[in-house]
Design a protein around this motif. Structure first.
Motif, PDB file in Angstrom:
ATOM      1  N   TRP A  98      13.664 -42.143  30.837  1.00 22.96           N
ATOM      2  CA  TRP A  98      13.886 -40.966  30.002  1.00 22.96           C
ATOM      3  C   TRP A  98      12.778 -40.763  28.979  1.00 22.96           C
ATOM      4  O   TRP A  98      12.030 -41.659  28.652  1.00 22.96           O
ATOM      5  CB  TRP A  98      15.238 -41.025  29.308  1.00 22.96           C
ATOM      6  N   LEU A  99      12.725 -39.529  28.483  1.00 25.16           N
ATOM      7  CA  LEU A  99      11.858 -39.140  27.375  1.00 25.16           C
ATOM      8  C   LEU A  99      12.744 -38.522  26.307  1.00 25.16           C
ATOM      9  O   LEU A  99      13.720 -37.841  26.625  1.00 25.16           O
ATOM     10  CB  LEU A  99      10.846 -38.068  27.805  1.00 25.16           C
ATOM     11  N   ASP A 128      10.032 -43.402  27.536  1.00 27.89           N
ATOM     12  CA  ASP A 128      10.167 -43.776  26.130  1.00 27.89           C
ATOM     13  C   ASP A 128      10.837 -45.123  25.912  1.00 27.89           C
ATOM     14  O   ASP A 128      10.569 -45.780  24.923  1.00 27.89           O
ATOM     15  CB  ASP A 128      10.934 -42.702  25.353  1.00 27.89           C
ATOM     16  N   CYS A 129      11.716 -45.534  26.786  1.00 35.50           N
ATOM     17  CA  CYS A 129      12.418 -46.790  26.535  1.00 35.50           C
ATOM     18  C   CYS A 129      12.928 -47.392  27.830  1.00 35.50           C
ATOM     19  O   CYS A 129      12.621 -46.917  28.908  1.00 35.50           O
ATOM     20  CB  CYS A 129      13.552 -46.570  25.548  1.00 35.50           C
ATOM     21  N   GLN A 130      13.739 -48.415  27.688  1.00 35.43           N
ATOM     22  CA  GLN A 130      14.267 -49.198  28.802  1.00 35.43           C
ATOM     23  C   GLN A 130      14.901 -48.324  29.876  1.00 35.43           C
ATOM     24  O   GLN A 130      15.524 -47.314  29.599  1.00 35.43           O
ATOM     25  CB  GLN A 130      15.305 -50.160  28.248  1.00 35.43           C
ATOM     26  N   THR A 131      14.737 -48.739  31.122  1.00 31.21           N
ATOM     27  CA  THR A 131      15.397 -48.093  32.249  1.00 31.21           C
ATOM     28  C   THR A 131      16.252 -49.134  32.961  1.00 31.21           C
ATOM     29  O   THR A 131      16.250 -50.305  32.592  1.00 31.21           O
ATOM     30  CB  THR A 131      14.373 -47.517  33.260  1.00 31.21           C
ATOM     31  N   ALA A 132      16.923 -48.719  34.012  1.00 32.00           N
ATOM     32  CA  ALA A 132      17.738 -49.666  34.785  1.00 32.00           C
ATOM     33  C   ALA A 132      16.873 -50.686  35.515  1.00 32.00           C
ATOM     34  O   ALA A 132      17.324 -51.781  35.831  1.00 32.00           O
ATOM     35  CB  ALA A 132      18.594 -48.897  35.786  1.00 32.00           C
ATOM     36  N   THR A 133      15.609 -50.334  35.774  1.00 32.83           N
ATOM     37  CA  THR A 133      14.740 -51.231  36.539  1.00 32.83           C
ATOM     38  C   THR A 133      13.578 -51.800  35.738  1.00 32.83           C
ATOM     39  O   THR A 133      12.790 -52.569  36.264  1.00 32.83           O
ATOM     40  CB  THR A 133      14.179 -50.503  37.776  1.00 32.83           C
ATOM     41  N   SER A 134      13.433 -51.415  34.487  1.00 35.17           N
ATOM     42  CA  SER A 134      12.361 -51.968  33.648  1.00 35.17           C
ATOM     43  C   SER A 134      12.894 -52.175  32.238  1.00 35.17           C
ATOM     44  O   SER A 134      13.830 -51.517  31.813  1.00 35.17           O
ATOM     45  CB  SER A 134      11.140 -51.050  33.634  1.00 35.17           C
ATOM     46  N   SER A 135      12.274 -53.086  31.511  1.00 29.96           N
ATOM     47  CA  SER A 135      12.836 -53.498  30.234  1.00 29.96           C
ATOM     48  C   SER A 135      12.139 -52.930  29.009  1.00 29.96           C
ATOM     49  O   SER A 135      12.498 -53.257  27.890  1.00 29.96           O
ATOM     50  CB  SER A 135      12.810 -55.024  30.146  1.00 29.96           C
ATOM     51  N   CYS A 136      11.141 -52.095  29.196  1.00 31.63           N
ATOM     52  CA  CYS A 136      10.363 -51.667  28.045  1.00 31.63           C
ATOM     53  C   CYS A 136       9.826 -50.251  28.229  1.00 31.63           C
ATOM     54  O   CYS A 136       9.731 -49.749  29.347  1.00 31.63           O
ATOM     55  CB  CYS A 136       9.202 -52.648  27.873  1.00 31.63           C
ATOM     56  N   ALA A 137       9.457 -49.632  27.132  1.00 32.11           N
ATOM     57  CA  ALA A 137       8.835 -48.308  27.178  1.00 32.11           C
ATOM     58  C   ALA A 137       7.518 -48.392  27.939  1.00 32.11           C
ATOM     59  O   ALA A 137       6.810 -49.386  27.870  1.00 32.11           O
ATOM     60  CB  ALA A 137       8.587 -47.794  25.766  1.00 32.11           C
ATOM     61  N   GLY A 138       7.204 -47.336  28.673  1.00 27.69           N
ATOM     62  CA  GLY A 138       5.940 -47.276  29.388  1.00 27.69           C
ATOM     63  C   GLY A 138       5.883 -48.129  30.638  1.00 27.69           C
ATOM     64  O   GLY A 138       4.801 -48.415  31.132  1.00 27.69           O
ATOM     65  N   GLY A 160      14.727 -38.346  34.254  1.00 25.68           N
ATOM     66  CA  GLY A 160      14.157 -37.790  35.474  1.00 25.68           C
ATOM     67  C   GLY A 160      12.924 -36.937  35.293  1.00 25.68           C
ATOM     68  O   GLY A 160      12.509 -36.271  36.232  1.00 25.68           O
ATOM     69  N   VAL A 161      12.306 -36.945  34.112  1.00 24.68           N
ATOM     70  CA  VAL A 161      11.129 -36.100  33.887  1.00 24.68           C
ATOM     71  C   VAL A 161       9.881 -36.874  33.496  1.00 24.68           C
ATOM     72  O   VAL A 161       8.795 -36.316  33.466  1.00 24.68           O
ATOM     73  CB  VAL A 161      11.396 -35.006  32.821  1.00 24.68           C
ATOM     74  N   ALA A 162      10.022 -38.161  33.235  1.00 20.81           N
ATOM     75  CA  ALA A 162       8.876 -38.955  32.774  1.00 20.81           C
ATOM     76  C   ALA A 162       7.916 -39.262  33.920  1.00 20.81           C
ATOM     77  O   ALA A 162       8.333 -39.516  35.047  1.00 20.81           O
ATOM     78  CB  ALA A 162       9.352 -40.265  32.150  1.00 20.81           C
ATOM     79  N   LYS A 163       6.635 -39.237  33.625  1.00 22.46           N
ATOM     80  CA  LYS A 163       5.620 -39.676  34.568  1.00 22.46           C
ATOM     81  C   LYS A 163       5.657 -41.202  34.622  1.00 22.46           C
ATOM     82  O   LYS A 163       6.102 -41.861  33.688  1.00 22.46           O
ATOM     83  CB  LYS A 163       4.227 -39.223  34.125  1.00 22.46           C
TER      84      LYS A 163
END
Length: 84
Positions: A63-64, A42-52, A34-37
């Motif tokens: 997450w960071l 840094d890595c995979q999220t529930a809605t995206s597969s890659c960092a950045g 909840g703090v990343a711009k």
């Protein structure tokens, strides 16, 4: 968001990033959700597969890696991802 809050968040994230490399080398890193711009996670999220690849600022599943004990001091920082 007030200027003071913005500066507090910026200072906390700067400190976390500055000491993040040293902490990671020692294994003292925790995931802070909840703090990343947008685009800076840094890595995979529930809605995206890659960092950045997070789509919005403060995405609850992005997450960071920050030094242990730092996350909950950052406004909006959580140690677990929000439920979808």
């Amino acid at each position: 968001m007030t200027m003071k809050t913005t500066l507090t968040i910026a200072a906390a994230l700067s400190t976390a990033l500055l000491f993040g490399a040293a902490a990671q080398a020692q294994g003292n890193v925790e995931k802070c959700y909840g703090v990343a711009k947008a685009g800076k996670n840094d890595c995979q999220t529930a809605t995206s597969s890659c960092a950045g690849t997070s789509k919005k600022d403060a995405e609850a599943s992005a997450w960071l890696g920050v030094p242990k004990g730092t996350c909950e001091k950052i406004v909006g920082g959580k140690l677990t991802a929000a439920k979808s």
